[in-house]
Structure formats: C-alpha cells, structure tokens
Design an enzyme around this catalytic site. Structure first.
Site, PDB file in Angstrom:
ATOM      1  N   SER A  50      -3.453   3.733   9.406  1.00  0.00           N
ATOM      2  CA  SER A  50      -4.139   3.189  10.402  1.00  0.00           C
ATOM      3  C   SER A  50      -4.628   1.925  10.191  1.00  0.00           C
ATOM      4  CB  SER A  50      -5.270   3.849  10.988  1.00  0.00           C
ATOM      5  OG  SER A  50      -5.884   3.130  12.329  1.00  0.00           O
ATOM      6  N   ASP A  88      15.254   1.795   9.732  1.00  0.00           N
ATOM      7  CA  ASP A  88      14.201   1.230  10.331  1.00  0.00           C
ATOM      8  C   ASP A  88      13.330   2.002  11.287  1.00  0.00           C
ATOM      9  OD1 ASP A  88      13.015  -0.581  12.288  1.00  0.00           O
ATOM     10  OD2 ASP A  88      14.477  -2.033  12.490  1.00  0.00           O
ATOM     11  N   LYS A 119      -2.433   0.292  16.671  1.00  0.00           N
ATOM     12  CA  LYS A 119      -2.770   1.062  15.724  1.00  0.00           C
ATOM     13  C   LYS A 119      -3.985   1.962  16.582  1.00  0.00           C
ATOM     14  CE  LYS A 119      -1.209  -0.212  11.793  1.00  0.00           C
ATOM     15  NZ  LYS A 119      -0.464   0.883  11.016  1.00  0.00           N
ATOM     16  N   ILE A 161       0.998  -1.331   0.096  1.00  0.00           N
ATOM     17  CA  ILE A 161      -0.006  -0.045  -0.120  1.00  0.00           C
ATOM     18  C   ILE A 161       0.848   1.069   0.061  1.00  0.00           C
ATOM     19  CG2 ILE A 161      -1.746   1.467   1.391  1.00  0.00           C
ATOM     20  CD1 ILE A 161      -2.920  -1.503   2.131  1.00  0.00           C
TER      21      ILE A 161
END
Length: 276
Positions: free
Chosen positions: A149, A72, A167, A27
């Site tokens: 999220s 990272d 989240k 995504i």
C-alpha cells in the site's frame, strides 16, 4: 545500520514458495531478496524480462531457487500464466506479494482519463488480478497474501489523486479478502512503506527537493531500507504473524504522523503550482 534480516532465522521461510509482482526492482526486489535469504523459493514477475533476469541472478546468488517470468498485472491471463509457470517450477505459492505499482505527480485537473485509469489498472486492478490468480494456490497452501500500500491510501497528498484512490481501493480489497478468505486459511494484510533509500521513487523525489527536505517528513530522521520492508513482510508471511489478518501495517519511520505538507510544498515548487 545492521541488516534486520540477520535477526530472523535463516530457515524461517524454508519450504515456502513466494511470488512477488513488481519483483524486478525497488522495494519489491528487496522483499524478494529477504524471502530468499530466509529460505524461500522465489518467483518474480514484471513487465521487463531483462530487468527480471538481472534480479533473478541476485536472488540466486542468495541461494534461492528462482522463477522469473514477464507478466503485466493489467493482463489477467498473463498473470494466471505466470502463476502456473511458477507452480510448475517451484511448487504452489504460499506467500504472494502484490507489489506492482505505477505513479506520477500531476495536479488533479491535469490528470487525463487515461493517466488516472493507468494507475488504477496497475495498482488496484493489478492487485485484484494477482489475488484472483493466486487464490487456488493459496487455498492449497493455506498461505498469505500481502499488498503493498502507500501513505496516499490514508492521507491526501497533493498531485496524487489517482494514487490515493487506487491505494485506498487496494487496502479495502485487502480487508474484504481477509474477511472472506479466512475460511480457507488465507491471511491477507497490507504494508505501507515510507520513504525507502535507493529506490526509483526517492530518486525522482530528490530531483524535486534535496534529501534534507524529505528527511523533515520522517520523525526517525532517516530513510528506511528495503530490507526493513522485507523483514516485516517475512514476519507477516511466517508463523510469527499467524494470527494477523486484515491489518494495514505502516512501516514509515513515523512519516504518517507528519502529514503531507512537506511533500505538497516540494512538489508544488517543481510544478510551479500552488500546493493548496
């Protein structure tokens, strides 16, 4: 399905620099690609330089100037260095997407302290490290900070106790920053994608149950496309979303209206566990 990016001006994000964590795949790469098609310069970071280099070539093929730097998000110094390099090569960021995330499925009683901590470190602390490192650049550009999220932030999913906690923290962090940083002209929002085709997450879930099972979770009857998340991110990042801050935007084809029972049952079957 027609690419929704074609409905937006190809100059919508011209002159902007976008920085996307987790931008090497899935995504987040879809979001970065949409930004590139709409005129932005794009920086991507992630843990694998090899993966980032492959993603960078795809973004350059779309005409974007690209900076790809391994970092990272659990390491605040590395994230700060990545933002500094991006600013040197592309200019200060005016759009930042905090998308790096980790996940696995496990019954809550079998999640180790290290496993729980790892997901929180990547998702929640990583979001904080990204926001903190981005602040000065976003203050300079009066820019936009977007968090990726998930449905788990709002609805309990079995075998996702760690992700739900992380989240939910990300969404509340977003709201706090939207409240506090508005005085600097910084807008903060989050996007909760639903099931998105051709992503590692969906490929893993389709090992637990077939596609028809997962489609039952989605009232619109199809998976989403990464470009649809990219378009929403682009609208929020552009003047089209100029009066939107502190918002949690769900882009899931109605999945959230259905609850989590299909997910719970399908994953329980693969774990030989009871979903409740």
């Amino acid at each position: 399905m027609a690419d929704p990016t074609d409905l937006l001006s190809p100059t919508l994000l011209s002159g902007k620099t976008a920085f996307v964590t987790g931008g090497g795949s899935g995504i987040n790469l879809g979001i970065a690609a949409t930004f590139a098609r709409l005129g932005a310069a794009v920086a991507i970071c992630g843990r694998s330089q090899e993966r980032l280099d492959g993603a960078a070539e795809k973004l350059r093929a779309l005409g974007a100037k690209v900076c790809a730097v391994a970092a990272d998000v659990r390491d605040p110094a590395a994230v700060t260095d990545a933002f500094a390099r991006s600013a040197d090569e592309l200019g200060p960021a005016s759009v930042v997407v905090s998308g790096a995330a980790g996940n696995f499925v496990a019954p809550a009683e079998k999640i180790s302290p290290n496993g729980f901590r790892t997901v929180v470190d990547i998702d929640l602390l990583g979001s904080w490290h990204t926001a903190s490192a981005a602040f000065q650049q976003l203050r300079e550009t009066r820019g936009t900070l977007l968090f990726i999220s998930a449905a788990q932030a709002s609805v309990p999913f079995a075998y996702q106790a760690h992700v739900g906690a992380a989240k939910a923290g990300v969404d509340h962090l977003m709201r706090n920053l939207a409240l506090e940083w508005s005085r600097y002209g910084i807008r903060c929002n989050s996007i909760a994608p639903g099931p998105i085709a051709d992503t590692e997450g969906m490929r893993r879930l389709e090992q637990a149950a077939d596609k028809d099972t997962w489609l039952k979770m989605i009232p619109l009857g199809r998976y989403g496309a990464a470009e649809e998340i990219g378009v929403m991110a682009s609208v929020l990042a552009s003047p089209l979303g100029g009066f939107v801050t502190g918002a949690h935007i769900v882009v899931d084809g109605g999945q959230g209206l259905m609850g989590s029972s299909t997910f719970n049952d399908a994953v329980a079957a693969t774990l030989n566990a009871s979903p409740r």
